[in-house]
Design a protein around this motif. Structure first.
Motif, PDB file in Angstrom:
ATOM      1  N   ASP A 202      -9.323   1.891  -4.462  1.00 26.28           N
ATOM      2  CA  ASP A 202      -8.112   0.464  -3.830  1.00 26.28           C
ATOM      3  C   ASP A 202      -8.878   0.506  -2.719  1.00 26.28           C
ATOM      4  O   ASP A 202      -9.724   1.401  -1.705  1.00 26.28           O
TER       5      ASP A 202
ATOM      6  N   ASP B 249      -7.079   0.213   0.490  1.00 22.01           N
ATOM      7  CA  ASP B 249      -6.669   0.644   1.602  1.00 22.01           C
ATOM      8  C   ASP B 249      -7.155   1.765   1.226  1.00 22.01           C
ATOM      9  O   ASP B 249      -6.482   2.778   0.673  1.00 22.01           O
ATOM     10  N   ARG B 250      -7.082   2.366   2.679  1.00 24.03           N
ATOM     11  CA  ARG B 250      -7.912   3.920   2.863  1.00 24.03           C
ATOM     12  C   ARG B 250      -7.210   5.036   2.793  1.00 24.03           C
ATOM     13  O   ARG B 250      -7.474   5.755   2.041  1.00 24.03           O
ATOM     14  N   SER B 251      -5.555   4.995   2.447  1.00 21.30           N
ATOM     15  CA  SER B 251      -4.723   5.454   2.486  1.00 21.30           C
ATOM     16  C   SER B 251      -4.443   5.739   1.254  1.00 21.30           C
ATOM     17  O   SER B 251      -4.263   7.196   0.936  1.00 21.30           O
TER      18      SER B 251
ATOM     19  N   PRO C  46       0.858  -1.392   0.389  1.00 14.40           N
ATOM     20  CA  PRO C  46      -0.042   0.127  -0.481  1.00 14.40           C
ATOM     21  C   PRO C  46       0.990   1.071  -0.653  1.00 14.40           C
ATOM     22  O   PRO C  46       0.985   2.107  -1.003  1.00 14.40           O
ATOM     23  N   ASP C  47       1.940   1.309   0.387  1.00 14.36           N
ATOM     24  CA  ASP C  47       2.983   2.532   0.953  1.00 14.36           C
ATOM     25  C   ASP C  47       3.505   2.972  -0.752  1.00 14.36           C
ATOM     26  O   ASP C  47       3.871   4.147  -0.725  1.00 14.36           O
TER      27      ASP C  47
ATOM     28  N   CYS D  77       0.514   4.115  -2.375  1.00 15.32           N
ATOM     29  CA  CYS D  77       0.465   5.305  -2.472  1.00 15.32           C
ATOM     30  C   CYS D  77       1.078   6.813  -2.688  1.00 15.32           C
ATOM     31  O   CYS D  77       0.857   8.202  -2.704  1.00 15.32           O
TER      32      CYS D  77
END
Length: 200
Positions: free
Chosen positions: A147, A149-151, A110-111, A114
Motif C-alpha cells: 500500500d 500509505d505507510r501506516s 487510508p484510515d 488501515c
C-alpha cells in the motif's frame, strides 16, 4: 371466563419471561445481553455520532449477536460509523466478516484501509484458526504490504507477523529490499522473527 383467559395470558407471559431469563443468551446467563441490546438500538439512531458510538461499543462488549448488525453498518453513509464497525468486527473475530472487510482494502481513505488491515489481522488470529488462518486473509494482508500509505503498509506487516503464516515471508523480504522507510524495515524484521518463532 374472561378472568380465566386473563389468568392464562398472565401465566404465558410469566413463562416467556422465565424462559428469556434462563436462556443461555438471556440476561441472567449472559452479562452482554443488556449492553448489546442497548447499543444495537443506538446503532439504528438518526444521529451519526450515536451510531458511531454504538458501533465502537459493540466491539468492546463482544456479543456475537452484534456481528450481523455491524456487517450491515459497513454500508452506513457516515465514514466514522463504517470505520468503527470495521474495528469492532475485528475484535469479534467472526469469519462471516472476512469477505465484507476485504473490499475496504481498496478504499480511497487510508484510515479505512488501515482499519480493515488491523481488523483482518485480528480475524487471522481467531482461536479456531490460529494454526490455519483463512487463505483470503493472508492474501489480502500480503497485498496490503505494498500500500502507498505507510501506516497501512506497516499495519499489514505487523498483522502478518502476529499471525505467523510462512506464506508471508517472500513478500516481506521483497518489501525489505525495496522500501525506503527505516521504520517499515524494523517492522519487517520483527515480523519475520515472529513468523520464524511460530514455525520452529
Amino acid at each position: 371466563m374472561a378472568r380465566e383467559v386473563s389468568d392464562q395470558s398472565l401465566q404465558q407471559k410469566i413463562r416467556r419471561l422465565i424462559q428469556l431469563l434462563l436462556h443461555k443468551d438471556g440476561p441472567l446467563r449472559n452479562w452482554r445481553y443488556f449492553p448489546t441490546r442497548l447499543l444495537l438500538r443506538k446503532l439504528r439512531s438518526e444521529s451519526a455520532e450515536m451510531r458511531a458510538y454504538a458501533a465502537e461499543g459493540l466491539g468492546g462488549v463482544g456479543d456475537v449477536h452484534a456481528i450481523a448488525p455491524l456487517i450491515e453498518a459497513l454500508s452506513d453513509d457516515n465514514i466514522a460509523v463504517r470505520r468503527f464497525a470495521i474495528s469492532s468486527l475485528g475484535h469479534l473475530r467472526d469469519e462471516r466478516a472476512v469477505d465484507r472487510l476485504i473490499p475496504f482494502l481498496q478504499d480511497v481513505e487510508p484510515d479505512m484501509r488501515c482499519a480493515a488491515v488491523v481488523a483482518l489481522g485480528e480475524l487471522g488470529l481467531s482461536e479456531e484458526r490460529v494454526a490455519n488462518p483463512p487463505v483470503q486473509v493472508i492474501e489480502a494482508l500480503i497485498s496490503s504490504v505494498n500500500d502507498i500509505d505507510r501506516s497501512v503498509c506497516s499495519a499489514a506487516v505487523v498483522a502478518l507477523g502476529r499471525i505467523g503464516n510462512p506464506q508471508a515471508v517472500s513478500a516481506l523480504n521483497t518489501l525489505a529490499e525495496t522500501t525506503e522507510s527505516e521504520w517499515v524495515r524494523r517492522y519487517i524484521s520483527e515480523a519475520l522473527h515472529q513468523i520464524e518463532e511460530q514455525n520452529i
